[in-house]
Design an enzyme around this catalytic site. Structure first.
Site, PDB file in Angstrom:
ATOM      1  N   HIS A  76       1.134  -1.267 -14.631  1.00  0.00           N
ATOM      2  CA  HIS A  76       0.420  -0.171 -13.954  1.00  0.00           C
ATOM      3  C   HIS A  76       0.783  -0.119 -12.477  1.00  0.00           C
ATOM      4  O   HIS A  76       0.001  -0.517 -11.603  1.00  0.00           O
ATOM      5  CB  HIS A  76      -1.087  -0.317 -14.134  1.00  0.00           C
ATOM      6  CG  HIS A  76      -1.540   0.007 -15.525  1.00  0.00           C
ATOM      7  ND1 HIS A  76      -1.889  -0.942 -16.440  1.00  0.00           N
ATOM      8  CD2 HIS A  76      -1.667   1.208 -16.152  1.00  0.00           C
ATOM      9  CE1 HIS A  76      -2.240  -0.356 -17.581  1.00  0.00           C
ATOM     10  NE2 HIS A  76      -2.103   0.952 -17.438  1.00  0.00           N
ATOM     11  N   HIS A  80       5.334   3.373 -13.349  1.00  0.00           N
ATOM     12  CA  HIS A  80       4.612   3.989 -14.478  1.00  0.00           C
ATOM     13  C   HIS A  80       4.127   5.391 -14.078  1.00  0.00           C
ATOM     14  O   HIS A  80       4.233   6.340 -14.853  1.00  0.00           O
ATOM     15  CB  HIS A  80       3.446   3.094 -14.897  1.00  0.00           C
ATOM     16  CG  HIS A  80       2.473   3.761 -15.824  1.00  0.00           C
ATOM     17  ND1 HIS A  80       2.816   4.208 -17.090  1.00  0.00           N
ATOM     18  CD2 HIS A  80       1.155   4.103 -15.653  1.00  0.00           C
ATOM     19  CE1 HIS A  80       1.759   4.765 -17.661  1.00  0.00           C
ATOM     20  NE2 HIS A  80       0.740   4.730 -16.811  1.00  0.00           N
ATOM     21  N   HIS A 116      -2.855   9.289 -11.535  1.00  0.00           N
ATOM     22  CA  HIS A 116      -3.751   8.933 -12.647  1.00  0.00           C
ATOM     23  C   HIS A 116      -4.081   7.443 -12.779  1.00  0.00           C
ATOM     24  O   HIS A 116      -5.077   7.096 -13.403  1.00  0.00           O
ATOM     25  CB  HIS A 116      -3.205   9.477 -13.987  1.00  0.00           C
ATOM     26  CG  HIS A 116      -2.242   8.545 -14.636  1.00  0.00           C
ATOM     27  ND1 HIS A 116      -0.930   8.447 -14.264  1.00  0.00           N
ATOM     28  CD2 HIS A 116      -2.410   7.618 -15.623  1.00  0.00           C
ATOM     29  CE1 HIS A 116      -0.325   7.524 -14.989  1.00  0.00           C
ATOM     30  NE2 HIS A 116      -1.207   7.004 -15.824  1.00  0.00           N
ATOM     31  N   ASP A 117      -3.267   6.553 -12.176  1.00  0.00           N
ATOM     32  CA  ASP A 117      -3.589   5.113 -12.227  1.00  0.00           C
ATOM     33  C   ASP A 117      -3.602   4.514 -10.815  1.00  0.00           C
ATOM     34  O   ASP A 117      -3.409   3.295 -10.647  1.00  0.00           O
ATOM     35  CB  ASP A 117      -2.550   4.358 -13.084  1.00  0.00           C
ATOM     36  CG  ASP A 117      -2.871   4.392 -14.575  1.00  0.00           C
ATOM     37  OD1 ASP A 117      -4.066   4.480 -14.918  1.00  0.00           O
ATOM     38  OD2 ASP A 117      -1.932   4.341 -15.398  1.00  0.00           O
ATOM     39  N   ASP A 224       0.886   9.796 -20.944  1.00  0.00           N
ATOM     40  CA  ASP A 224       0.500   8.451 -20.518  1.00  0.00           C
ATOM     41  C   ASP A 224       0.839   7.397 -21.578  1.00  0.00           C
ATOM     42  O   ASP A 224       1.099   6.244 -21.253  1.00  0.00           O
ATOM     43  CB  ASP A 224      -1.020   8.471 -20.245  1.00  0.00           C
ATOM     44  CG  ASP A 224      -1.488   7.312 -19.391  1.00  0.00           C
ATOM     45  OD1 ASP A 224      -0.644   6.687 -18.726  1.00  0.00           O
ATOM     46  OD2 ASP A 224      -2.711   7.052 -19.375  1.00  0.00           O
TER      47      ASP A 224
HETATM   48  P1  AMP Z   1      -3.119   3.827 -18.782  1.00  0.00           P
HETATM   49  O1  AMP Z   1      -3.730   2.481 -18.682  1.00  0.00           O
HETATM   50  O2  AMP Z   1      -3.753   4.857 -17.941  1.00  0.00           O
HETATM   51  O3  AMP Z   1      -1.643   3.813 -18.591  1.00  0.00           O
HETATM   52  O4  AMP Z   1      -3.481   4.328 -20.252  1.00  0.00           O
HETATM   53  C1  AMP Z   1      -2.675   4.064 -21.337  1.00  0.00           C
HETATM   54  C2  AMP Z   1      -3.298   3.029 -22.227  1.00  0.00           C
HETATM   55  O5  AMP Z   1      -2.572   3.056 -23.447  1.00  0.00           O
HETATM   56  C3  AMP Z   1      -3.132   1.591 -21.743  1.00  0.00           C
HETATM   57  O6  AMP Z   1      -4.117   1.146 -20.888  1.00  0.00           O
HETATM   58  C4  AMP Z   1      -3.170   0.833 -23.034  1.00  0.00           C
HETATM   59  O7  AMP Z   1      -4.500   0.631 -23.440  1.00  0.00           O
HETATM   60  C5  AMP Z   1      -2.516   1.784 -24.000  1.00  0.00           C
HETATM   61  N1  AMP Z   1      -1.113   1.428 -24.244  1.00  0.00           N
HETATM   62  C6  AMP Z   1      -0.006   1.972 -23.697  1.00  0.00           C
HETATM   63  N2  AMP Z   1       1.101   1.395 -24.168  1.00  0.00           N
HETATM   64  C7  AMP Z   1       0.678   0.461 -25.067  1.00  0.00           C
HETATM   65  C8  AMP Z   1       1.353  -0.470 -25.893  1.00  0.00           C
HETATM   66  N3  AMP Z   1       2.684  -0.559 -25.913  1.00  0.00           N
HETATM   67  N4  AMP Z   1       0.607  -1.279 -26.659  1.00  0.00           N
HETATM   68  C9  AMP Z   1      -0.733  -1.189 -26.674  1.00  0.00           C
HETATM   69  N5  AMP Z   1      -1.435  -0.328 -25.898  1.00  0.00           N
HETATM   70  C10 AMP Z   1      -0.733   0.480 -25.105  1.00  0.00           C
HETATM   71 MG    MG Z   2      -5.219   4.695 -16.619  1.00  0.00          MG
HETATM   72 ZN    ZN Z   3      -1.226   5.303 -17.105  1.00  0.00          ZN
END
Ligand code: AMP
Ligand code: MG
Ligand code: ZN
Length: 356
Positions: A76, A80, A116-117, A224
């Site tokens: 994050h 990203h 967004h993050d 995302d």
């Molecule tokens: P963000 O944290 O805003 O990037 O939201 C995306 C969410 O998707 C992450 O926090 C994870 O919970 C989930 N995520 C994304 N990629 C993966 C992955 N390869 N394996 C498991 N969860 C994932």
């Molecule tokens: Mg997020």
């Molecule tokens: Zn994200």
């Protein structure tokens, strides 16, 4: 600084699904987020339209990158954010979504992707709640991180040297802010199943009746979690980075005597199986709904345009043609419909390949 040769070089493939943000970040000396953002705001004509001063944009992007990199998170971080912004651009541009949106809405989508993050702590909402962190207290355990990203960003904008929204009218600012809040709150995974269910129901109607904010939130959420639908090498890299972040959280949980959050125990997490589960249960169904949504948007636009090109009503044209670049792509014969078909094929085939 924002319009140098290096900036041009690192954003060369920005229109492609295969854009490799990790390599581009190396070309950009770690500053890919500012280059992707500036390039896109410029190309969509938003710097001009919303009178964004270059120096203010530069200050804002420096703050963004530094906020994203505060906690040195493996996943994050500002790369990203650049990835999600470029993927959002792909949806706007190649999938023709920008034709459905006003300039202000295109700006809101790109802005939401960028921020967004922002100031992500490298730990999940669950960790914040369980460890009773300060931000969990501030946001009463509800969408803790998402509220934090939004609040910290809008706080930045109180400084006029950083306020890239300073020339929006009062009404534009209110609508813009409301859209950005809805989109970023929609990236909270806890709302995933509910939002997808609502969207499926709306899309099953004969009439296209999807609220713009809901549609935009779906797009950002899909971008995302889109890395499993990118090339294997890129997806593999992102997964390794995210799991390392999860494992670092697991180490902290162990230290604090907290139960491990899902996927956070480095000794027992079955990586391959968890990825298959994530792809099958989360990513694939989301992309399917996104595909249907984008098809319906285009169908609605095609109906408005009618059989002959150029038959848009003046009012519609003003509302839905924010970007001369998109118009020129259509004029060059790469119609929205065929591009949408490509998108469906790309998503389906890369997800399948990644699952093999
Ligand atoms: P963000 O944290 O805003 O990037 O939201 C995306 C969410 O998707 C992450 O926090 C994870 O919970 C989930 N995520 C994304 N990629 C993966 C992955 N390869 N394996 C498991 N969860 C994932
Ligand atoms: Mg997020
Ligand atoms: Zn994200």
């Amino acid at each position: 600084m924002l319009f140098t040769d290096q900036a041009v070089q690192c954003t060369e493939n920005i229109d492609c699904w295969s854009f490799d943000v990790l390599s581009a970040n190396r070309v950009a000396n770690g500053q890919i987020l500012r280059h992707v953002t500036t390039d896109l705001l410029n190309r969509y004509g938003l710097i001009h339209k919303f009178k964004i001063q270059t120096a203010v944009l530069e200050n804002f992007m420096i703050q963004m990158e530094s906020g994203y990199n505060t906690y040195k998170n493996p996943y994050h971080n500002s790369i990203h954010a650049a990835d999600v912004t470029q993927t959002t651009h792909y949806m706007l541009f190649q999938a023709g979504l920008a034709n459905w949106l006003t300039d202000m809405e295109v700006f809101a989508m790109l802005f939401a992707a960028v921020i967004h993050d922002y100031k992500h702590t490298g730990t999940t909402n669950n960790y914040h709640v369980m460890s009773r962190s300060d931000i969990a207290l501030i946001y009463n355990d509800r969408s803790v991180l998402e509220n934090h990203h939004l609040s910290e960003t809008f706080r930045l904008l109180k400084d006029q040297n950083l306020n890239i929204l300073q020339n929006l009218s009062r009404d534009e600012y209110r609508d813009f802010r409301s859209l950005v809040i809805e989109m970023v709150l929609g990236t909270d995974m806890t709302s995933h199943f509910n939002h997808l269910k609502i969207m499926k129901k709306l899309l099953a109607h004969q009439e296209f009746s999807v609220d713009k904010a809901k549609g935009m939130a779906l797009v950002l959420h899909c971008c995302d979690i889109s890395h499993p639908s990118k090339e294997w090498r890129v997806h593999y890299h992102w997964t390794k980075l995210l799991l390392e972040e999860f494992f670092q959280q697991g180490d902290k949980e162990k230290e604090l005597g907290l139960p491990f959050s899902p996927l956070c125990d480095r000794n027992t997490t079955p990586v391959a199986e968890s990825q298959i589960g994530f792809i099958n249960f989360i990513v694939s169904p989301s992309m399917e709904v996104l595909g249907t949504f984008l098809d319906k948007v285009q169908l609605a636009l095609t109906r408005d345009i009618g059989p002959g090109e150029g038959s848009l009503s003046a009012e519609h044209e003003e509302k839905t043609a924010p970007n001369p670049r998109i118009r020129s792509i259509q004029a060059s014969g790469k119609g929205i419909k065929s591009v949408s078909f490509d998108l469906g094929m790309i998503l389906e085939s890369t997800i399948k390949q990644n699952l093999l």
